[in-house]
Write a protein that holds these residues in place. Structure first.
Motif, mmCIF file in Angstrom:
data_model
loop_
_atom_site.group_PDB
_atom_site.id
_atom_site.type_symbol
_atom_site.label_atom_id
_atom_site.label_comp_id
_atom_site.label_asym_id
_atom_site.label_seq_id
_atom_site.Cartn_x
_atom_site.Cartn_y
_atom_site.Cartn_z
ATOM 1 N N LEU A 198 -31.137 84.904 84.302
ATOM 2 C CA LEU A 198 -29.769 83.046 84.640
ATOM 3 C C LEU A 198 -30.647 82.624 86.079
ATOM 4 O O LEU A 198 -31.295 83.492 86.459
ATOM 5 C CB LEU A 198 -28.446 83.497 84.558
ATOM 6 C CG LEU A 198 -27.803 84.045 83.561
ATOM 7 C CD1 LEU A 198 -26.366 83.793 83.789
ATOM 8 C CD2 LEU A 198 -28.131 82.699 82.177
ATOM 9 N N GLU A 199 -30.016 81.546 86.595
ATOM 10 C CA GLU A 199 -30.614 81.367 87.989
ATOM 11 C C GLU A 199 -30.425 81.959 88.778
ATOM 12 O O GLU A 199 -30.872 83.227 89.507
ATOM 13 C CB GLU A 199 -30.006 80.021 87.902
ATOM 14 C CG GLU A 199 -29.995 79.657 89.583
ATOM 15 C CD GLU A 199 -32.046 79.344 89.373
ATOM 16 O OE1 GLU A 199 -32.836 78.859 90.198
ATOM 17 O OE2 GLU A 199 -32.227 78.740 87.849
ATOM 18 N N THR A 200 -28.762 82.962 88.841
ATOM 19 C CA THR A 200 -28.438 84.492 89.353
ATOM 20 C C THR A 200 -28.014 85.480 88.374
ATOM 21 O O THR A 200 -27.103 84.990 87.312
ATOM 22 C CB THR A 200 -27.516 83.612 90.562
ATOM 23 O OG1 THR A 200 -27.913 82.819 91.481
ATOM 24 C CG2 THR A 200 -26.754 85.419 91.305
ATOM 25 N N ASP A 201 -28.500 86.418 88.407
ATOM 26 C CA ASP A 201 -28.537 87.320 87.641
ATOM 27 C C ASP A 201 -27.337 88.338 88.313
ATOM 28 O O ASP A 201 -27.312 88.507 89.478
ATOM 29 C CB ASP A 201 -29.612 87.936 86.982
ATOM 30 C CG ASP A 201 -30.641 88.231 85.692
ATOM 31 O OD1 ASP A 201 -29.763 86.824 85.628
ATOM 32 O OD2 ASP A 201 -31.540 87.712 86.049
ATOM 33 N N VAL A 202 -26.221 88.654 87.729
ATOM 34 C CA VAL A 202 -25.369 89.691 88.688
ATOM 35 C C VAL A 202 -24.703 90.709 87.132
ATOM 36 O O VAL A 202 -25.287 91.322 85.954
ATOM 37 C CB VAL A 202 -23.424 88.939 88.404
ATOM 38 C CG1 VAL A 202 -22.555 89.284 88.691
ATOM 39 C CG2 VAL A 202 -24.201 87.703 88.077
ATOM 40 N N TYR A 203 -25.139 92.076 88.482
ATOM 41 C CA TYR A 203 -24.898 93.230 88.398
ATOM 42 C C TYR A 203 -23.495 93.895 88.937
ATOM 43 O O TYR A 203 -23.878 93.787 89.770
ATOM 44 C CB TYR A 203 -26.670 94.004 88.604
ATOM 45 C CG TYR A 203 -27.863 93.464 87.835
ATOM 46 C CD1 TYR A 203 -27.657 94.411 86.323
ATOM 47 C CD2 TYR A 203 -28.858 92.828 88.410
ATOM 48 C CE1 TYR A 203 -28.936 93.966 85.979
ATOM 49 C CE2 TYR A 203 -29.264 92.035 88.002
ATOM 50 C CZ TYR A 203 -30.107 92.546 86.719
ATOM 51 O OH TYR A 203 -31.632 92.467 86.732
ATOM 52 N N HIS A 204 -22.986 94.973 87.666
ATOM 53 C CA HIS A 204 -22.051 95.550 88.348
ATOM 54 C C HIS A 204 -21.836 96.411 86.962
ATOM 55 O O HIS A 204 -22.477 97.396 86.067
ATOM 56 C CB HIS A 204 -20.484 94.783 88.516
ATOM 57 C CG HIS A 204 -20.083 94.500 86.687
ATOM 58 N ND1 HIS A 204 -20.298 93.536 86.505
ATOM 59 C CD2 HIS A 204 -19.104 95.663 86.319
ATOM 60 C CE1 HIS A 204 -19.655 93.453 85.099
ATOM 61 N NE2 HIS A 204 -18.153 94.734 85.521
ATOM 62 N N ALA A 205 -21.348 97.555 87.176
ATOM 63 C CA ALA A 205 -20.876 99.319 86.983
ATOM 64 C C ALA A 205 -19.425 99.099 86.593
ATOM 65 O O ALA A 205 -18.661 99.130 87.268
ATOM 66 C CB ALA A 205 -21.582 100.117 88.000
#
Length: 499
Positions: free
Chosen positions: A474-481
């Motif tokens: 995506l234009e902004t990739d989002v990573y969380h856990a």
């Protein structure tokens, strides 16, 4: 950065909750680094008063009026409790909203006035001079029924979102801890994953939403903050920067980064992304999930980790000593001591609960000392820990009212742990505890009891993991856990946003 623990959303008798403010602050000091005691202040779009809604409308209006009449005293008490490097407090109060969802406003200013507004956005605007944020909570309720309104959400004044509390977990509609309060079930469109899919940017916190003056009550939600120091200024800076995450209760120390940018951060990455996760947990790690753009991207199970203890080698172990059970509804008082023989007590942490109250009910009467329980660590050395606590009959087989401490012990399989509690005395080796738990009762029947849990070797609770991602989605990739322990305690680790 240092890790600090707090509760930014809890209630007591300053409005329609229960318990004295001083007792709430005392309970918070016992096992937290920072706290905000929240008063219920307004509900601009509250339902009209009818025969069916009379109780609902009346107890809210009485609570709002009580806070208005006593706001100066409440604010002064919260200010008085603040002591940098010891215990940090913030000012705040709550606005209910059917349309926008409930929010509590927080501020480091002891001059925060009690203003009335038609919406959370208007309230923040009115309070702009006092450096205020608005935190949405129990977000998963139905749209228009006090669940979050993602279309109206603004990260500029809501950098953090409360994702877990006594209401349940709002991460997704399939998350553990569903909503079972009278306010209703979770709606998929009002969950954290739904907000992230809409491109909203925010970090996570947990808080109790406890309604009887016991901030930080174990298992009801806590907020973790990575800050430069234990001061109001430093913790406030960390909250606004989003260096936060949520836990249910166990204080799991977690770091999460992409190309060195920590949770809550934003970065531009033209090439590969190096994702790193460090966690010192409190129990056996059961499952770790890294999400990318609100979908599971990497999954690590406890079975795939080398969790075996090294035989005959000096190492670290965590052992939980839990007290409670029995049939006392009014509270059972404990005095206990744990002694490490042939090893060293490195650290200890408390898992103390308050009497469980989420909302007022018809017939309840205010008792200022209902949660003045005397839960506290009495003395600690490198060989022993003594503590006092109060436990209650478990409300059901699925709802504990026990209390515990977690000991971090350096030693080997021959190291022994001696626990004394209310006339009981149990001596057991680490080697035996690696095989399984052991218990003992105060009396022969329907009795309070002690449980010394299975020992957790360091290899089972301390991990460092790394991954490389080369795909832009995506234009902004989002990573969380997300981390789940075997005892069903969770940590939800805030996102890193990568453009």
């Amino acid at each position: 950065m240092k890790l600090f623990w707090g509760d930014l959303h809890n209630h007591c008798g300053i409005t329609y909750g229960f318990g004295e403010l001083n007792n709430a602050l005392e309970a918070a000091r016992g096992q937290l680094d920072f706290c905000a005691i929240i008063g219920h202040a307004m509900w601009p779009d509250m339902p009209d008063r009818t025969e069916a809604t009379a109780f609902l409308v009346d107890f809210h209006n009485e609570g709002f009026a009580k806070l208005r009449a006593d706001w100066e005293r409440v604010r002064a008490k919260v200010k008085e409790a603040n002591a940098d490097e010891e215990f940090v407090t913030f000012q705040g109060y709550e606005i209910h909203s059917s349309e926008f969802g409930d929010h509590h406003v927080l501020s480091p200013s002891d001059d925060l006035p009690l203003e009335y507004a038609a919406s959370p956005a208007e309230l923040v605007e009115k309070l702009a001079a006092y450096d205020v944020i608005a935190v949405p909570h129990h977000i998963g309720y139905s749209p228009g029924y006090r669940g979050i309104n993602w279309e109206a959400f603004r990260s500029d004044y809501s950098p953090i979102v409360e994702v877990y509390s006594k209401h349940g977990c709002g991460m997704s509609d399939t998350s553990s801890y569903p909503y079972y309060h009278t306010m209703g079930p979770k709606d998929s469109g009002n969950t954290v994953l739904a907000g992230l899919k809409k491109g909203k940017t925010f970090s996570f916190v947990g808080s109790t939403d406890h309604h009887a003056g016991y901030p930080g009550s174990y298992g009801d939600g806590r907020a973790a903050v990575w800050a430069k120091g234990k001061s109001r200024e430093a913790i406030w800076e960390a909250i606004k920067a989003g260096r936060t995450y949520a836990v249910t209760g166990d204080k799991m120390a977690c770091r999460f980064s992409v190309n060195g940018t920590e949770m809550g951060g934003r970065l531009v990455a033209a090439g590969a992304r190096q994702i790193a996760l460090d966690a010192e947990c409190v129990d056996f790690i059961d499952k770790i999930t890294v999400f990318k753009n609100a979908r599971p991207w990497k999954v690590v199970t406890g079975e795939s980790l080398d969790q075996a203890a090294s035989s005959g080698i000096k190492s670290k172990y965590k052992v939980r000593v839990e007290l409670g059970w029995g049939d006392s509804k009014q509270g059972y008082n404990w005095t206990a001591k744990a002694l490490v023989i042939g090893g060293k007590l490195l650290s200890a942490d408390s898992c103390f609960r308050g009497r469980s109250v989420l909302a007022p009910e018809p017939g309840m009467r205010e008792n200022p000392d209902m949660n003045k329980l005397g839960n506290r660590i009495l003395e600690q050395s490198d060989a022993a820990l003594s503590w006092a606590c109060t436990t209650f009959q478990n409300p059901s087989t699925l709802h504990p009212a026990t209390a515990a401490v977690v000991l971090e012990i350096e030693g080997d399989e021959g190291t022994e742990l001696s626990v004394q509690a209310n006339g009981m005395n149990k001596v057991v080796s680490i080697g035996k505890l690696l095989e399984g738990s052991c218990s003992m009762h105060v009396q022969p029947y329907n009795s309070e009891a002690m449980l010394i849990h299975r020992a957790v070797p360091e290899s089972a609770y301390n991990i460092h993991l790394e991954w490389t991602d080369t795909e832009k989605e995506l234009e902004t990739d989002v990573y969380h856990a997300e981390i789940r322990q075997s005892n069903h305690q969770f940590a939800w680790i805030s996102p890193v946003f990568v453009s």
